[in-house]
Scaffold this active site. Structure first.
Site, PDB file in Angstrom:
ATOM      1  N   SER A 131      18.696   2.129 -19.619  1.00  0.00           N
ATOM      2  CA  SER A 131      18.579   1.334 -18.392  1.00  0.00           C
ATOM      3  C   SER A 131      19.873   1.219 -17.597  1.00  0.00           C
ATOM      4  O   SER A 131      19.854   0.729 -16.463  1.00  0.00           O
ATOM      5  CB  SER A 131      18.065  -0.061 -18.730  1.00  0.00           C
ATOM      6  OG  SER A 131      16.717  -0.015 -19.134  1.00  0.00           O
ATOM      7  N   ASP A 155       4.830  -6.973 -11.050  1.00  0.00           N
ATOM      8  CA  ASP A 155       4.870  -6.339 -12.372  1.00  0.00           C
ATOM      9  C   ASP A 155       3.968  -7.114 -13.329  1.00  0.00           C
ATOM     10  O   ASP A 155       4.280  -8.232 -13.731  1.00  0.00           O
ATOM     11  CB  ASP A 155       6.313  -6.326 -12.889  1.00  0.00           C
ATOM     12  CG  ASP A 155       6.412  -5.900 -14.348  1.00  0.00           C
ATOM     13  OD1 ASP A 155       5.484  -5.216 -14.825  1.00  0.00           O
ATOM     14  OD2 ASP A 155       7.421  -6.254 -14.990  1.00  0.00           O
ATOM     15  N   HIS A 173       7.072  -8.986 -15.461  1.00  0.00           N
ATOM     16  CA  HIS A 173       8.027  -9.942 -14.897  1.00  0.00           C
ATOM     17  C   HIS A 173       7.507 -10.649 -13.650  1.00  0.00           C
ATOM     18  O   HIS A 173       8.256 -11.385 -12.997  1.00  0.00           O
ATOM     19  CB  HIS A 173       9.340  -9.234 -14.558  1.00  0.00           C
ATOM     20  CG  HIS A 173      10.075  -8.726 -15.754  1.00  0.00           C
ATOM     21  ND1 HIS A 173       9.912  -7.438 -16.246  1.00  0.00           N
ATOM     22  CD2 HIS A 173      10.973  -9.335 -16.586  1.00  0.00           C
ATOM     23  CE1 HIS A 173      10.688  -7.267 -17.304  1.00  0.00           C
ATOM     24  NE2 HIS A 173      11.341  -8.396 -17.532  1.00  0.00           N
ATOM     25  N   CYS A 186      13.659  -4.588 -15.209  1.00  0.00           N
ATOM     26  CA  CYS A 186      12.214  -4.386 -15.084  1.00  0.00           C
ATOM     27  C   CYS A 186      11.865  -2.897 -14.989  1.00  0.00           C
ATOM     28  O   CYS A 186      12.147  -2.245 -13.988  1.00  0.00           O
ATOM     29  CB  CYS A 186      11.698  -5.118 -13.844  1.00  0.00           C
ATOM     30  SG  CYS A 186       9.946  -4.868 -13.536  1.00  0.00           S
TER      31      CYS A 186
END
Length: 411
Positions: A131, A155, A173, A186
């Site tokens: 990430s 999301d 999220h 996310c």
């Protein structure tokens, strides 16, 4: 790299000997040795020690759950490219090679094929970014006009296009915009942004940040290039593997690339320099270790000036949004907020958990500080360390403590 300066010139003399090789007299024409030059390095001793001992301490702390023995850390001055710390574990004391013999147990530890103490992981280790790549995806989306920072998605925990892909958080999220997406990492937000932006644009901005290419640091052996995977690379790679039906690039592979889980892999030094480029607003420097070459008489023979490799010319709003998202990582609901609560300096960072087909996930944490006026960028990678927050963030915190003088380095 600097051997021509360091080795000096050997001295010598002619000696007359007898038939048994014993000296009889010294002949005229003795040549005195000339000492070599000295180097002044960019390394900060306290920061270097914090990196080394921080890596060792965190590996000891997680060894029951993640029995790793390998990790690396790089810290860079974002204003010059000067390397403040460069650590690779496991390591060894090179002074053992000055001994007549090396004890078998020490030689066995140096030759360990599993953890390879002789490998400088900072410049030779190559790892998927996880990430920590999401700031590249964010940059590509903003610079191409695909999104605005305030644009949102909903999301629910599963991505709805191309193929089923889940967010790391069950249930998702909720409503997410760019800075929150970076803060909470996310996946669904970045799946969608990668899909809309396209692999060509993702790779374009990754290359601008210097990922998948040598940084040019003044170290030997030559640093690894890493891999910035393209559709063309995939086809060629499949051919090299002897697969007659080479499968073209798939949309789902773009989704994986957008969150740093695709084919691409980079060195920790490249990652640190990428974060330094974000921190300083878009100037990519060549990292370097030697700042001055000093003659034997103490005079400075050469000063190494910072060298700009690339001006990215990013929109200031892009830089501000990406940096703000990284700042929120250490605040509130951010994925590293726990580790920087009450920290005296504002820190911007990003956690990363990179999938590893050979065992537990690799743990990343990248950061810069202070958030308002950046000075230092750091990248820490713990091989098979599990989670970036728990394994790598504490090392970054320790490095920043040493740099800003909040704590004494200790072993």
């Amino acid at each position: 790299v600097y051997d021509e300066y360091l080795h000096g010139e050997p001295g010598g003399q002619q000696v007359e000997v007898d038939a048994d090789g014993r000296p009889v007299k010294i002949l005229p024409g003795r040549r005195m040795p000339v000492p070599g030059h000295s180097l002044k390095l960019t390394l900060d001793r306290e920061v270097q020690e914090a990196a080394v001992f921080g890596l060792r301490k965190v590996m000891e702390a997680i060894e029951k759950e993640f029995p790793t023995k390998a990790a690396t850390a790089v810290a860079i001055d974002v204003r010059t490219g000067g390397v403040l710390a460069l650590a690779s574990e496991p390591s060894f004391d090179p002074n053992i090679f000055t001994k007549e013999t090396i004890p078998p147990d020490i030689w066995a530890s140096i030759s360990d094929p599993t953890w390879q103490p002789q490998l400088n992981r900072a410049i030779r280790g190559v790892y998927p970014p996880g990430s920590t790549f999401k700031m590249v995806t964010a940059t590509a989306g903003l610079e191409t006009g695909t999104i605005r920072p305030e644009d949102t998605i909903l999301d629910r925990g599963v991505y709805w296009r191309v193929e089923p892909k889940k967010c790391w958080k069950a249930g998702g999220h909720g409503v997410v915009h760019l800075t929150r997406a970076i803060a909470v990492s996310c996946n669904v937000y970045f799946y969608d942004l990668g899909y809309r932006t396209g692999i060509e644009n993702l790779n374009k901005y990754a290359a601008l940040y210097g990922l998948g290419q040598p940084t040019g640091i003044d170290l030997y052996p030559v640093e690894a290039t890493g891999l910035l995977a393209t559709p063309e690379w995939k086809l060629e790679h499949y051919k090299e593997l002897g697969l007659s039906q080479a499968e073209p690039w798939q949309p789902g592979e773009t989704l994986s690339a957008a969150i740093g889980q695709g084919f691409s892999a980079f060195t920790p030094l490249q990652m640190a320099n990428y974060i330094a480029t974000i921190a300083n607003g878009g100037t990519r420097y060549r990292p370097y270790l030697a700042s001055e070459i000093i003659a034997p008489d103490g005079q400075i023979e050469r000063t190494v000036e910072p060298q700009i490799i690339e001006e990215l010319n990013l929109d200031p709003e892009t830089v501000a949004a990406v940096r703000k998202g990284m700042y929120l990582v250490t605040q509130g609901e951010g994925t590293a907020a726990y580790y920087f609560q009450g920290f005296p300096v504002s820190v911007a960072g990003k956690t990363g958990t990179a999938q590893n087909p050979h065992g537990a996930d690799h743990a990343w944490f990248v950061a810069f500080a202070p958030y308002e006026n950046p000075e230092i960028a750091v990248a820490v990678l713990v091989e098979k360390g599990g989670h970036g927050g728990s394994a790598a963030a504490p090392v970054v915190k320790r490095i920043l403590e040493a740099y800003f003088g909040f704590a004494q380095a200790e072993n």
